[in-house]
Scaffold this motif. Structure first.
Motif, short mmCIF file in Angstrom:
data_model
loop_
_atom_site.label_atom_id
_atom_site.label_comp_id
_atom_site.label_asym_id
_atom_site.label_seq_id
_atom_site.Cartn_x
_atom_site.Cartn_y
_atom_site.Cartn_z
N GLU A 27 -14.34 48.22 25.90
CA GLU A 27 -15.77 48.27 26.17
C GLU A 27 -16.46 47.40 25.13
OE1 GLU A 27 -19.40 51.36 27.01
OE2 GLU A 27 -17.33 51.98 27.27
N VAL A 28 -17.35 46.55 25.61
CA VAL A 28 -18.06 45.61 24.74
C VAL A 28 -19.55 45.81 24.94
CG1 VAL A 28 -18.46 43.16 24.24
CG2 VAL A 28 -16.18 43.92 24.90
N GLN A 29 -20.26 45.98 23.85
CA GLN A 29 -21.72 46.06 23.90
C GLN A 29 -22.27 44.71 23.48
OE1 GLN A 29 -23.63 48.68 24.95
NE2 GLN A 29 -25.36 47.30 24.78
N THR A 30 -23.12 44.14 24.33
CA THR A 30 -23.74 42.85 24.02
C THR A 30 -25.24 43.03 23.89
OG1 THR A 30 -24.23 42.13 26.28
CG2 THR A 30 -21.97 41.76 25.47
N PHE A 56 -15.87 38.65 33.88
CA PHE A 56 -17.12 38.45 33.16
C PHE A 56 -16.82 37.65 31.91
CE2 PHE A 56 -18.19 41.89 35.88
CZ PHE A 56 -19.55 41.78 36.10
N PHE A 57 -17.58 36.61 31.66
CA PHE A 57 -17.42 35.76 30.49
C PHE A 57 -18.48 36.17 29.48
CE2 PHE A 57 -15.61 33.73 34.10
CZ PHE A 57 -14.47 33.12 33.63
N VAL A 58 -18.04 36.74 28.37
CA VAL A 58 -18.95 37.28 27.36
C VAL A 58 -18.91 36.37 26.14
CG1 VAL A 58 -19.46 39.27 25.90
CG2 VAL A 58 -18.49 39.63 28.20
N ARG A 59 -20.04 35.82 25.78
CA ARG A 59 -20.11 34.95 24.60
C ARG A 59 -19.90 35.77 23.32
NH1 ARG A 59 -25.19 31.63 24.11
NH2 ARG A 59 -23.93 30.76 22.46
N THR A 60 -19.06 35.28 22.45
CA THR A 60 -18.74 35.97 21.21
C THR A 60 -19.99 36.22 20.38
OG1 THR A 60 -16.58 34.90 21.19
CG2 THR A 60 -17.30 35.87 19.13
N GLN A 61 -20.91 35.28 20.35
CA GLN A 61 -22.13 35.44 19.55
C GLN A 61 -23.05 36.54 20.07
OE1 GLN A 61 -23.65 31.45 19.57
NE2 GLN A 61 -22.68 30.99 17.62
N GLN A 62 -22.83 36.99 21.30
CA GLN A 62 -23.67 38.04 21.89
C GLN A 62 -23.11 39.44 21.68
OE1 GLN A 62 -26.70 37.32 23.39
NE2 GLN A 62 -26.28 35.30 22.57
N ILE A 64 -22.21 42.85 20.01
CA ILE A 64 -22.70 43.74 18.95
C ILE A 64 -21.53 44.57 18.42
CG2 ILE A 64 -24.23 45.67 18.41
CD1 ILE A 64 -26.07 44.54 20.67
N TRP A 65 -20.76 45.16 19.36
CA TRP A 65 -19.56 45.90 19.00
C TRP A 65 -18.62 45.97 20.17
CZ3 TRP A 65 -19.24 49.79 22.41
CH2 TRP A 65 -20.40 50.44 22.83
N PHE A 66 -17.37 46.33 19.90
CA PHE A 66 -16.38 46.54 20.96
C PHE A 66 -15.42 47.63 20.50
CE2 PHE A 66 -13.55 44.21 18.32
CZ PHE A 66 -12.28 44.61 18.70
#
Length: 70
Positions: A27-30, A56-62, A64-66
């Motif tokens: 789970e990734v929070q952006t 889903f392509f999630v930018r690393t800079q976005q 917050i936590w995972f």
């Protein structure tokens, strides 16, 4: 002329930590919300997380936590 692409890790610690969870549920929070699914790929600038059959392509800079999801 042969050009080579050079990658710079914006956050090498995040890259290293997330790489341990390939093909596992995460789970990734952006800054735009959360994504929960299977981590398919880790690149220097983004993650690919499959959720409901859709990548889903999630930018690393976005990020917050995972964390690994159960």
């Amino acid at each position: 002329m042969d050009e080579q692409l050079e990658w710079t890790l914006t956050d090498p610690y995040l890259y290293s930590a997330v790489s341990e969870y390939l093909n596992k549920l995460v789970e990734v929070q952006t800054t735009r919300g959360g994504v929960r699914g299977t981590l398919l790929d880790v690149q220097p600038d983004h993650l690919v997380i499959e959720m409901g059959g859709t990548p889903f392509f999630v930018r690393t800079q976005q990020i917050i936590w995972f964390f690994p999801a159960k």
